[in-house]
Design a protein around this motif. Sequence first.
Motif, mmCIF file in Angstrom:
data_model
loop_
_atom_site.group_PDB
_atom_site.id
_atom_site.type_symbol
_atom_site.label_atom_id
_atom_site.label_comp_id
_atom_site.label_asym_id
_atom_site.label_seq_id
_atom_site.Cartn_x
_atom_site.Cartn_y
_atom_site.Cartn_z
ATOM 1 N N TYR A 1 0.862 -1.200 0.000
ATOM 2 C CA TYR A 1 0.000 0.000 0.000
ATOM 3 C C TYR A 1 0.888 1.235 0.000
ATOM 4 O O TYR A 1 0.632 2.210 -0.703
ATOM 5 C CB TYR A 1 -0.916 0.034 1.225
ATOM 6 C CG TYR A 1 -1.884 -1.126 1.323
ATOM 7 C CD1 TYR A 1 -2.364 -1.583 2.545
ATOM 8 C CD2 TYR A 1 -2.335 -1.771 0.176
ATOM 9 C CE1 TYR A 1 -3.234 -2.651 2.637
ATOM 10 C CE2 TYR A 1 -3.210 -2.835 0.245
ATOM 11 C CZ TYR A 1 -3.652 -3.277 1.481
ATOM 12 O OH TYR A 1 -4.527 -4.348 1.560
ATOM 13 N N SER B 1 -11.059 2.275 -2.922
ATOM 14 C CA SER B 1 -10.471 0.967 -2.611
ATOM 15 C C SER B 1 -10.500 0.073 -3.859
ATOM 16 O O SER B 1 -9.640 -0.793 -4.022
ATOM 17 C CB SER B 1 -11.202 0.304 -1.441
ATOM 18 O OG SER B 1 -12.590 0.295 -1.651
ATOM 19 N N ILE C 1 -8.613 -4.715 1.146
ATOM 20 C CA ILE C 1 -7.976 -3.423 1.443
ATOM 21 C C ILE C 1 -8.712 -2.710 2.556
ATOM 22 O O ILE C 1 -8.104 -2.233 3.517
ATOM 23 C CB ILE C 1 -7.911 -2.555 0.160
ATOM 24 C CG1 ILE C 1 -6.907 -3.177 -0.822
ATOM 25 C CG2 ILE C 1 -7.527 -1.116 0.492
ATOM 26 C CD1 ILE C 1 -6.848 -2.528 -2.174
#
Lengths: 206, 206
Positions: B13, B30, B44
């Motif tokens: 990320y 997302s 996520i």
Amino acid sequence: QIPRPTIERLPLYLRCLTRLANSGVEVVSSEELGNLLAITSVQIRKDLAYFGEFGRRGVGYDVPALLAQVSQILGVNRSRKLVLVGVGHLGQALANYDGFREHGFNISAIFDADPSKIGLTIVGQRVLPAHRIGEIVPQMGAEMAIIAVPAHAAQKVTDALVQGGIKAIWNFAPVRLIVPDHVEVRQENMIVGMLALSYYLAQRER
Amino acid sequence: QIPRPTIERLPLYLRCLTRLANSGVEVVSSEELGNLLAITSVQIRKDLAYFGEFGRRGVGYDVPALLAQVSQILGVNRSRKLVLVGVGHLGQALANYDGFREHGFNISAIFDADPSKIGLTIVGQRVLPAHRIGEIVPQMGAEMAIIAVPAHAAQKVTDALVQGGIKAIWNFAPVRLIVPDHVEVRQENMIVGMLALSYYLAQRER
Ligand SMILES: NC(=O)c1ccc[n+]([C@@H]2O[C@H](COP(=O)([O-])OP(=O)(O)OC[C@H]3O[C@@H](n4cnc5c(N)ncnc54)[C@H](O)[C@@H]3O)[C@@H](O)[C@H]2O)c1
Ligand SMILES: NC(=O)c1ccc[n+]([C@@H]2O[C@H](COP(=O)([O-])OP(=O)(O)OC[C@H]3O[C@@H](n4cnc5c(N)ncnc54)[C@H](O)[C@@H]3O)[C@@H](O)[C@H]2O)c1
């Protein structure tokens, strides 16, 4: 579909069972395996159940038999030819690592694009020019390759390897490779290890 | 207790958000993050929820804000001093890897036991003799170390590092280190990558 964490634990079972077999241990329980690996016995039983019925309740696993099964599942019951592309700092380290040979993975060809490296002998292999990948790899019948070239060169190298019949690639370059469906790519992100360690340090500092 | 797979995804990320921020993207959903990372958007949202309330439903995540949060969680919002012990094939590759410096991890001392390596300069650091770890490491205030020595030497090196104040160790030697509770060890098994790849190859051959 077997979960990736289960697959990643299989090599740890292989190593542990190999050590037990080498020291003459005939039977091992999931509890004993768990203690040796710092994994719960429930997790071990669950992992192995994906692959069949092993061991007998109350008795444990037959070490040589389970070792043979896990070896077969991992495809290490025969030796494999490896192609290494890129012998810079990392490539040289990987070429010299005995761990691969011990499991039957033999580096059978080494390629690089740097004229000062081509023609050198590394672990018994003469470094070959990268533009000959398409010609040499099909003749070898190799199926696995390690990529240790800079990010900008990785896709072009991949295309040549795939065309040459490579079906599994371990990629150390920080770039996502585009490959056909029949090719498996393992992306190595070495920074992940450093950042995960940093996470634990940052947590302890709170 | 946050699951290890979640922690291992945080660096991915971080990298993705850094690239988005560098190209001026202000907001990301997302779903978009998921497409970039080949991770489901559900995963996520679940991962990030462990660390707090980020993003607004229907709008997405504020990229600079989320990047700052993830950087803090991973402890990369400040630079860290690294100690490297062992500059053989692997140690040299790790010392020369730019990926660590880019995230604020700076190799601040290098040790080895081989007289022919002591005194060499590698990435701006003079290689120091390993018997001085206990004296030099406390003066530096370093907290993280990478071990790239043979298995037989790893525990002794670890004891010296821990005594010198090291709290997090990334160990490449194939041996389980014994450390006090306050020290975090990440064991790197590079053979795992090769065997996991071999597993997929063996599966396709069935
Ligand atoms: N060094 C590490 O510890 C480390 C860690 C993680 C990832 N990586 C990644 O691994 C890769 C290699 O890293 P390194 O430190 O060994 O770099 P390096 O520059 O030392 O080595 C790269 C090698 O690839 C060769 N090369 C370049 N283009 C080529 C091409 N088209 N075909 C064949 N060979 C080619 C170069 O001649 C060189 O020998 C990089 O992508 C790096 O980001 C390295
Ligand atoms: N090369 C790889 O790709 C690779 C991959 C995975 C794991 N490993 C593991 O990493 C370690 C290093 O591998 P390598 O290939 O670089 O080996 P290497 O033999 O090339 O390097 C080892 C270095 O450690 C130094 N050393 C030995 N004893 C020491 C001590 N007491 N204190 C300080 N330094 C000491 C040696 O002088 C040498 O420079 C090994 O344990 C190996 O199994 C290597």
